[in-house]
Design an enzyme around this catalytic site. Structure first.
Site, PDB file in Angstrom:
ATOM      1  N   LYS A  99      84.120  37.136 -14.178  1.00 12.25           N
ATOM      2  CA  LYS A  99      84.170  38.554 -14.554  1.00 12.25           C
ATOM      3  C   LYS A  99      85.315  39.231 -13.807  1.00 12.25           C
ATOM      4  CE  LYS A  99      80.818  41.747 -13.314  1.00 12.25           C
ATOM      5  NZ  LYS A  99      81.540  42.732 -12.493  1.00 12.25           N
ATOM      6  N   GLU A 140      80.012  50.084 -17.205  1.00 13.94           N
ATOM      7  CA  GLU A 140      79.301  50.729 -16.096  1.00 13.94           C
ATOM      8  C   GLU A 140      79.509  52.238 -16.104  1.00 13.94           C
ATOM      9  OE1 GLU A 140      79.799  48.811 -12.301  1.00 13.94           O
ATOM     10  OE2 GLU A 140      78.911  50.489 -11.207  1.00 13.94           O
ATOM     11  N   ASP A 167      81.921  36.923 -10.108  1.00 10.64           N
ATOM     12  CA  ASP A 167      82.924  37.992 -10.025  1.00 10.64           C
ATOM     13  C   ASP A 167      84.197  37.494  -9.341  1.00 10.64           C
ATOM     14  OD1 ASP A 167      82.130  40.348 -11.198  1.00 10.64           O
ATOM     15  OD2 ASP A 167      81.319  41.242  -9.363  1.00 10.64           O
ATOM     16  N   GLU A 192      87.423  43.162 -13.408  1.00  7.14           N
ATOM     17  CA  GLU A 192      87.325  44.606 -13.659  1.00  7.14           C
ATOM     18  C   GLU A 192      88.676  45.171 -14.070  1.00  7.14           C
ATOM     19  OE1 GLU A 192      85.950  46.652 -10.173  1.00  7.14           O
ATOM     20  OE2 GLU A 192      84.133  45.446 -10.033  1.00  7.14           O
ATOM     21  N   ASP A 224      80.386  41.083  -6.850  1.00 12.47           N
ATOM     22  CA  ASP A 224      81.017  41.381  -5.555  1.00 12.47           C
ATOM     23  C   ASP A 224      80.286  42.539  -4.862  1.00 12.47           C
ATOM     24  OD1 ASP A 224      81.972  43.395  -7.154  1.00 12.47           O
ATOM     25  OD2 ASP A 224      84.093  43.085  -6.684  1.00 12.47           O
ATOM     26  N   SER A 225      79.240  43.055  -5.520  1.00  9.75           N
ATOM     27  CA  SER A 225      78.336  44.000  -4.843  1.00  9.75           C
ATOM     28  C   SER A 225      77.720  43.337  -3.609  1.00  9.75           C
ATOM     29  CB  SER A 225      77.226  44.456  -5.799  1.00  9.75           C
ATOM     30  OG  SER A 225      76.582  43.338  -6.376  1.00  9.75           O
TER      31      SER A 225
END
Ligand code: KIV
Length: 265
Positions: A112, A181, A84, A114, A45-46
């Site tokens: 993925k 991260e 993501d 978070e 999602d960057s």
């Protein structure tokens, strides 16, 4: 070259062979990166920052993730694809399943998400339904407003022990890969030793099972001009983008990236 599967990635950890992962958002780069030897393509999602010019990942929509996952899938040549789940698309079990199903149908091999321990229920629910999960811990950018900025996580004994415990719980819940991260290198190593699933680091030192970078960062491209300490520009000395990505892959594989210059202690 055989297709990369989860079984293959787990065997790489057991053999001590480093895993090279790179973010990717379109078909042309998927083609280039998969032919350059990247093991895992992450539709991160960057893309909110790199593609959409946003300040952070919070406004990224699931439809954006699905669109870019489908693009990457079309250009991919046999590499493992992780998609993501964007902000607030896995807040309930039903929503997590529905969002993940859409990403998988667009071409992801794994989703993925978070967070911390609170992900365990969703991870169990997804894996029971045939969806492999990568859990992203440490600095989780979707929680930037909780952290009060993009800060290194797990500094201090208590915080480090908590993060190791979180990693263990996520593995027990069924997470098949962990992304860690922005933590001190010693903690990246401790987490990697504490679990049996592959641990991919970004700003987590050299001793994780693999590395991931944001594509634009490693190509030396940035709108803001701000580069985190863990980013190396692999275009320096490269003859082409393909060559830059090949250099990244070989530096990950031979363990020369990240050196202490690109790690936190
Ligand atoms: O969104 C992303 O690109 C990521 C990587 C930085 C791990 O989550």
């Amino acid at each position: 070259m055989a297709n990369t599967t989860l079984t293959h990635l787990k065997a790489m950890k057991q053999r001590g062979e480093k895993i090279a992962m790179l973010t990717c958002y379109d078909a042309t780069f998927a083609h280039t990166a998969s032919h350059a030897g990247v093991d895992i393509l992450l539709i991160g999602d960057s893309l909110g920052m790199t593609i959409q010019g946003l300040e952070n990942t919070i406004p990224v929509r699931l439809d954006d993730m699905i669109y870019h996952t489908a693009c990457v899938n079309r250009g991919n040549s046999g590499r493992f694809i992780i998609g993501d789940l964007s902000f607030m698309t896995y807040a309930s079990l039903e929503q997590a399943l529905e969002s993940s199903a859409r990403l998988m149908q667009a071409g992801a091999h794994m989703v993925k998400m978070e967070g911390g321990e609170w992900l365990c229920e969703a991870i169990m629910h997804l894996t029971r339904n045939g969806i492999p999960v990568c859990a992203h811990i440490g600095l989780t950018p979707q929680s930037v407003n909780v952290f009060g900025g993009f800060k290194i996580q797990g500094r201090g004994e208590k915080q480090a022990a908590e993060l190791i415990e979180t990693a263990r719980k996520l593995e027990i819940a069924g997470a098949a890969i962990l992304v860690v991260e922005c933590v001190p290198a010693s903690l990246g190593k401790a987490i990697t030793e504490a679990v049996s699933v592959p641990v991919i680091g970004i700003g987590a030192g050299a001793d994780t099972d693999g590395q991931v970078l944001v594509l634009h960062d490693m190509l030396g491209l940035s709108i803001t001009g701000r580069t985190p300490k863990f980013v190396k520009n692999f275009m320096e000395g490269a003859s082409s983008i393909q060559d830059g990505i090949v250099r990244y892959v070989s530096a990950v594989k031979d363990g020369s990236f990240p050196s202490s210059k690109y790690s936190y202690e």
